[in-house]
Design an enzyme around this catalytic site. Structure first.
Site, PDB file in Angstrom:
ATOM      1  N   LYS A  30      46.815  34.999  43.349  1.00  0.00           N
ATOM      2  CA  LYS A  30      46.791  35.550  42.057  1.00  0.00           C
ATOM      3  C   LYS A  30      48.514  36.478  42.117  1.00  0.00           C
ATOM      4  O   LYS A  30      49.372  36.076  40.852  1.00  0.00           O
ATOM      5  CB  LYS A  30      46.001  37.008  42.477  1.00  0.00           C
ATOM      6  CG  LYS A  30      44.947  36.648  41.707  1.00  0.00           C
ATOM      7  CD  LYS A  30      43.856  38.151  41.478  1.00  0.00           C
ATOM      8  CE  LYS A  30      42.640  37.014  41.068  1.00  0.00           C
ATOM      9  NZ  LYS A  30      41.234  38.417  40.675  1.00  0.00           N
TER      10      LYS A  30
ATOM     11  N   THR B 148      41.349  35.094  37.777  1.00  0.00           N
ATOM     12  CA  THR B 148      40.408  35.661  38.226  1.00  0.00           C
ATOM     13  C   THR B 148      40.471  34.495  39.282  1.00  0.00           C
ATOM     14  O   THR B 148      40.743  33.684  39.901  1.00  0.00           O
ATOM     15  CB  THR B 148      39.431  35.473  36.826  1.00  0.00           C
ATOM     16  OG1 THR B 148      37.831  35.297  37.577  1.00  0.00           O
ATOM     17  CG2 THR B 148      39.908  33.974  36.178  1.00  0.00           C
ATOM     18  N   GLY B 149      39.211  34.722  40.250  1.00  0.00           N
ATOM     19  CA  GLY B 149      38.903  33.890  41.445  1.00  0.00           C
ATOM     20  C   GLY B 149      37.749  32.360  40.257  1.00  0.00           C
ATOM     21  O   GLY B 149      38.055  31.622  40.529  1.00  0.00           O
TER      22      GLY B 149
ATOM     23  N   ASP C 203      39.836  45.361  41.599  1.00  0.00           N
ATOM     24  CA  ASP C 203      39.378  46.034  42.223  1.00  0.00           C
ATOM     25  C   ASP C 203      38.849  45.348  43.600  1.00  0.00           C
ATOM     26  O   ASP C 203      38.122  46.052  44.487  1.00  0.00           O
ATOM     27  CB  ASP C 203      37.620  45.893  41.088  1.00  0.00           C
ATOM     28  CG  ASP C 203      37.107  45.150  41.269  1.00  0.00           C
ATOM     29  OD1 ASP C 203      37.308  43.925  41.105  1.00  0.00           O
ATOM     30  OD2 ASP C 203      36.091  44.571  42.096  1.00  0.00           O
TER      31      ASP C 203
ATOM     32  N   ASP D 153      35.515  39.920  36.932  1.00  0.00           N
ATOM     33  CA  ASP D 153      34.060  40.229  37.855  1.00  0.00           C
ATOM     34  C   ASP D 153      34.648  42.079  38.381  1.00  0.00           C
ATOM     35  O   ASP D 153      35.901  42.238  39.219  1.00  0.00           O
ATOM     36  CB  ASP D 153      34.284  38.906  39.056  1.00  0.00           C
ATOM     37  CG  ASP D 153      33.404  37.901  38.205  1.00  0.00           C
ATOM     38  OD1 ASP D 153      32.276  38.265  37.245  1.00  0.00           O
ATOM     39  OD2 ASP D 153      34.030  37.212  37.843  1.00  0.00           O
TER      40      ASP D 153
ATOM     41  N   ASP E 226      41.831  41.046  36.587  1.00  0.00           N
ATOM     42  CA  ASP E 226      40.364  39.832  36.924  1.00  0.00           C
ATOM     43  C   ASP E 226      39.816  40.212  36.532  1.00  0.00           C
ATOM     44  O   ASP E 226      39.665  41.196  35.323  1.00  0.00           O
ATOM     45  CB  ASP E 226      40.793  41.651  38.692  1.00  0.00           C
ATOM     46  CG  ASP E 226      39.183  40.725  39.156  1.00  0.00           C
ATOM     47  OD1 ASP E 226      39.327  39.744  39.527  1.00  0.00           O
ATOM     48  OD2 ASP E 226      38.427  41.564  39.021  1.00  0.00           O
TER      49      ASP E 226
ATOM     50  N   ASN F 158      40.944  40.302  46.961  1.00  0.00           N
ATOM     51  CA  ASN F 158      42.110  38.738  46.099  1.00  0.00           C
ATOM     52  C   ASN F 158      42.305  39.503  44.899  1.00  0.00           C
ATOM     53  O   ASN F 158      43.583  38.373  44.765  1.00  0.00           O
ATOM     54  CB  ASN F 158      41.037  37.794  45.542  1.00  0.00           C
ATOM     55  CG  ASN F 158      40.205  38.572  44.414  1.00  0.00           C
ATOM     56  OD1 ASN F 158      39.826  39.476  44.407  1.00  0.00           O
ATOM     57  ND2 ASN F 158      39.455  37.248  43.587  1.00  0.00           N
TER      58      ASN F 158
END
Length: 292
Positions: free
Chosen positions: A215, A44-45, A238, A12, A10, A241
């Site tokens: 994901k 990632t988003g 973390d 962020d 991930d 998602n």
């Protein structure tokens, strides 16, 4: 330790530090893994354009799972896979968010759209401040405004023309509110809409994608195409998602700053994102592989 052939992280709150940057230690660890023949990608988003803005600064070129799994890009940025929301579904999602009077952005194949620039700035600032409370507000706003411009966000009066456009795919809704009870209520409303996945990357946001855009699904598709077993894959994250991929892999790593439920779901816990936690996890894995 079982041989690791792929690492997915991930961004962020995980790969990125308080300055929303990839630290030198994390960069060196990524290269060390690649030198051992390990496949590396980010999950990632963020949109592809947004993640490249960060990775280009440190010269990291890699495949990417974008928009929480709605899109997969190869190392050169070519789209390997994409899945978006149907027009009718997108309109239903928008109606819920509009009724709740919540700020949201629309991530599409034609870029990111917003109807309110200032609310967009404030939303991103609040997200950053939640993850990095020590950063000064004035410095934070300057950084966010710069990123906002680099993201090339399109400002429109409404999203109606976007949903109905034949050449635009709606990948993700990203909503934000500091009212956590409102977000809980919105979650309940979305239970009435079929065909969507609702998740979050922070306590004050909500993300909506196609039901197959996760994901975990994207990572499974990515590894299968390359003949890599999920048991031989490490994933780091973390927040919620990230759960779908953390629950699939043989080597799941939660950041030290992760939510408790994420730590409980993972096999390992590493350092904070502000203390090169990704690098620590990668070096530990490489060391244990060398010993075995």
């Amino acid at each position: 330790m079982t041989l690791i052939k792929c690492i997915a992280t991930d961004m962020d709150g995980t790969l990125l530090n308080a300055n929303q940057e990839v630290s030198e230690q994390n960069k060196l660890a990524i290269q060390a893994a690649r030198d051992q023949g390990i496949d590396f990608l980010v999950a990632t988003g963020r949109s592809y354009h947004d993640l490249r803005y960060v990775l280009d600064k440190v010269g990291v070129q890699c495949p990417a799972i974008c928009l929480n799994g709605a899109e997969i890009r190869d190392e050169n940025g070519n789209v390997e896979f994409g899945i978006g929301l149907a027009e009718e579904t997108a309109e239903k999602v928008a109606h819920v968010l509009d009724t709740a009077d919540i700020y949201y952005e629309l991530y599409t194949s034609n870029g990111t759209y917003t109807t309110n620039y200032e609310k967009g700035i404030q939303a991103v600032m609040d997200i950053y401040r939640t993850a990095n409370p020590s950063v000064e507000v004035s410095m934070l706003r300057e950084r966010v405004e710069k990123r906002f411009k680099k993201r090339l966000i399109k400002i429109v009066d409404d999203f109606d023309g976007v949903f109905g456009a034949e050449d635009i795919v709606t990948y993700k809704f990203f909503g934000f509110s500091k009212d956590e009870s409102l977000l809980v209520d919105i979650y309940k409303r979305f239970e009435q809409i079929k065909g969507i996945t609702v998740t979050t990357s922070g306590r004050h946001n909500i993300e909506i994608t196609h039901r197959h855009a996760k994901k975990g699904n994207a990572l499974k598709r990515y590894t299968e195409k390359r003949g890599i077993s999920l048991d031989e894959t490490m994933a780091l994250g973390d927040n919620y998602n990230d759960l779908s991929m953390l629950e699939l892999v043989g080597h799941s790593v939660a950041m030290g700053n992760a939510e408790k439920e994420i730590k409980d779901a993972c096999r390992y816990v590493t350092g904070l994102n502000t203390e090169d936690g990704v690098a620590k996890a990668i070096y530990k894995a490489l060391e244990e592989m060398a010993i075995s």
